[in-house]
Design an enzyme around this catalytic site. Sequence first.
Site, PDB file in Angstrom:
ATOM      1  N   HIS A  89     -32.736 -53.402  -8.263  1.00  0.00           N
ATOM      2  CA  HIS A  89     -33.338 -52.220  -7.628  1.00  0.00           C
ATOM      3  C   HIS A  89     -34.408 -52.642  -6.616  1.00  0.00           C
ATOM      4  CE1 HIS A  89     -34.929 -47.961  -7.831  1.00  0.00           C
ATOM      5  NE2 HIS A  89     -35.999 -48.595  -7.383  1.00  0.00           N
ATOM      6  N   GLU A  90     -35.348 -53.471  -7.060  1.00  0.00           N
ATOM      7  CA  GLU A  90     -36.437 -53.868  -6.163  1.00  0.00           C
ATOM      8  C   GLU A  90     -35.900 -54.697  -4.995  1.00  0.00           C
ATOM      9  OE1 GLU A  90     -39.081 -52.326  -6.395  1.00  0.00           O
ATOM     10  OE2 GLU A  90     -38.835 -51.557  -8.431  1.00  0.00           O
TER      11      GLU A  90
END
Length: 680
Positions: free
Chosen positions: A469-470
Amino acid sequence: MSNNPVPSENPLLNLGFKIPFDRIRPEHAEPAVDTLLALTQEKLDALAGAPARNFENFMADLDTLTEQLSTVGTIVHHLDSVMSSDEWKAAVEAIIPKTSEFYTKLSLHPGLWQALKAYSETDEARGLDPVQARLLKLTIDEFRRGGADLPEDRKARLLELNTRLAQVTNTFAKNVLDATAAYELLVPEERLAGVPQRVKDATRRDAEGRGQEGHRLTLHQPVLQPILTYADDRELRRELWEAQQQVGRQEGRDNRPLVREILQLRREKAQLLGFRNFADLVLEERMAGSGDRALAFERDLDAKTRPAFERENAELDAYYRGKASADAPALEAWDGAYWAEKQRQEKYDFDEEALRPYFPMPKVLSGLFELVGRVFGITVTEAQAPGWHPEVQYYDIHDEAGTHIASFYTDWYPRDTKRGGAWMNAFITGGPKEDGVDPHLGLMCGNMTPPSGDTPSLLSVREVETVFHEFGHLLHHAMSRVPVKSLAGTNVPWDFVELPSQIMENWVTEREALDLFAAHYETGEKLPQDLYERLIAAQNYRAANMAMRQYSFGTADLSLHVEYDPAGDEDPVVLARDIMRQFNPFPLPDDYAMVAQFGHLFSSPVGYGAGYYSYKWAEVLDADAFSRFKQEGIFNRETGRDYVDKILSRGNSDDPAQLYRDFMGRDPDADALLRRSGLK
């Protein structure tokens, strides 16, 4: 404009691309900000008074006016969030009123506003290319929303509101960090029956490192979550759950009065600027458009999900009743994760802990880098740069032509001086220039399961999803090709910004992708097929409960910013509790005050305030957009190239709804998320 040399003995005034984190100290922050505020003010006044204006010497200069000041502010706030100390907290508190006042006055600068309006009426402005024209339109909109047309007395009040908001939200964040860091519970090993061995080892070593006996339990997620999920000792689960609920409401660190004050300040600011409420102010420029539309979105999802939610909870209660004695107490909030995990293990013969040995952090990262190389044509290599802590690593990104397009830092593990959660941030925004590109610089931070002794960091599948995600956010920054910096990278409406991050999570449970990054840390064996099949079978287990938890946050947020009247007698903490009760499968105590530690909403002047719905909004987009990769091949380079060209590289250079249509050839399918979650 001034050509005064900036004194270079202060490392914050002599940054370069590789930031000298090894030399930056708290005492450098305020002098650097003071210097940059003065220089930026000079440039601002010159810009407002320039006799002739064209795009290059007016709009382009305005676009980069606060670049250096913003970078230094980001670095100072970053260091306070990863290496917090009394000195860093004081440094942040010293610069907040100054920077807040400057940014408010910038949007209220009468000369600049007049110059902007005058430029917008020129022939050149009417003939700008689409990206430049978008910058001009959004800048004018931003000035209006910033109060440029207000009379002087109301401008002065707006300045007071913004300064106070910056101060009180910083206090809110500090209270949460301090309360989390202050808590510890020492327990003997026998109280940790059922808890994974890796957590026992880590908590024992933590205690030993502090000269204590037994096991040191904290409220950091890599400790708290396994205790709530696996500890057989119900009293221990209750004790930690209740300790977590105390964050944000202890004496000396009580955020409950701050919640009302922040809501009052935001409402007054919105109405001062001509908006009905704060949600309408911040959502005017986002895809949702208004607070009412965002609330309707949340409530529609709630209605579609609630039947499955009630069914899941009845099934869990029946399972518990079948296992527990006849006089067993009703399930409480600290029992939910424990009994749900027992039910899942039995129903699917699947324990998420069995996956951890296959997810050592170094392999997860190298596999992720190989994956994005195949799909997006980039190469990620470890490099060297000064960091703020020995655990920090640094990487370079090159494109297929070998051009250095970005670099980034990573800082993955919890510390008592580091705020919780995971996040990506941008330090430097580069982009195309006449003779090539300036590289971008960013970072990813997390609070993942740390290495322990000779054992590497072994991640849960949720932590793997967080890493992906990051990195999706980082790619949005790193792949930007927008020449206008304020429209580049992640500078997009917040209900669109989570699309590039959340779409990356889809690769985590694709077998072909898993084979790149899932390998047993001792044997190198790939994830066994039977374990993979059980993972897939179980991945939508209690999906309605997971969804309702997110709806509870989004609905409470919007209700507080749309429907709640901060001038009335109702307590916003009680209102938030009553809303969250409707989405919670277990009773919540009368003093429940999760909203008092809800940093997403209240730890910055805007943050995710009135915008938490963005996660679900973007999940609809990502579930739908990934269907194209599923159809054309999850490693399909052409699909990846199209995604980079039409979404990742485009930033906010066009309306996000149009960018989405460019990639998908249509508007989003509203039910894509419910289908993926098995809820439709």
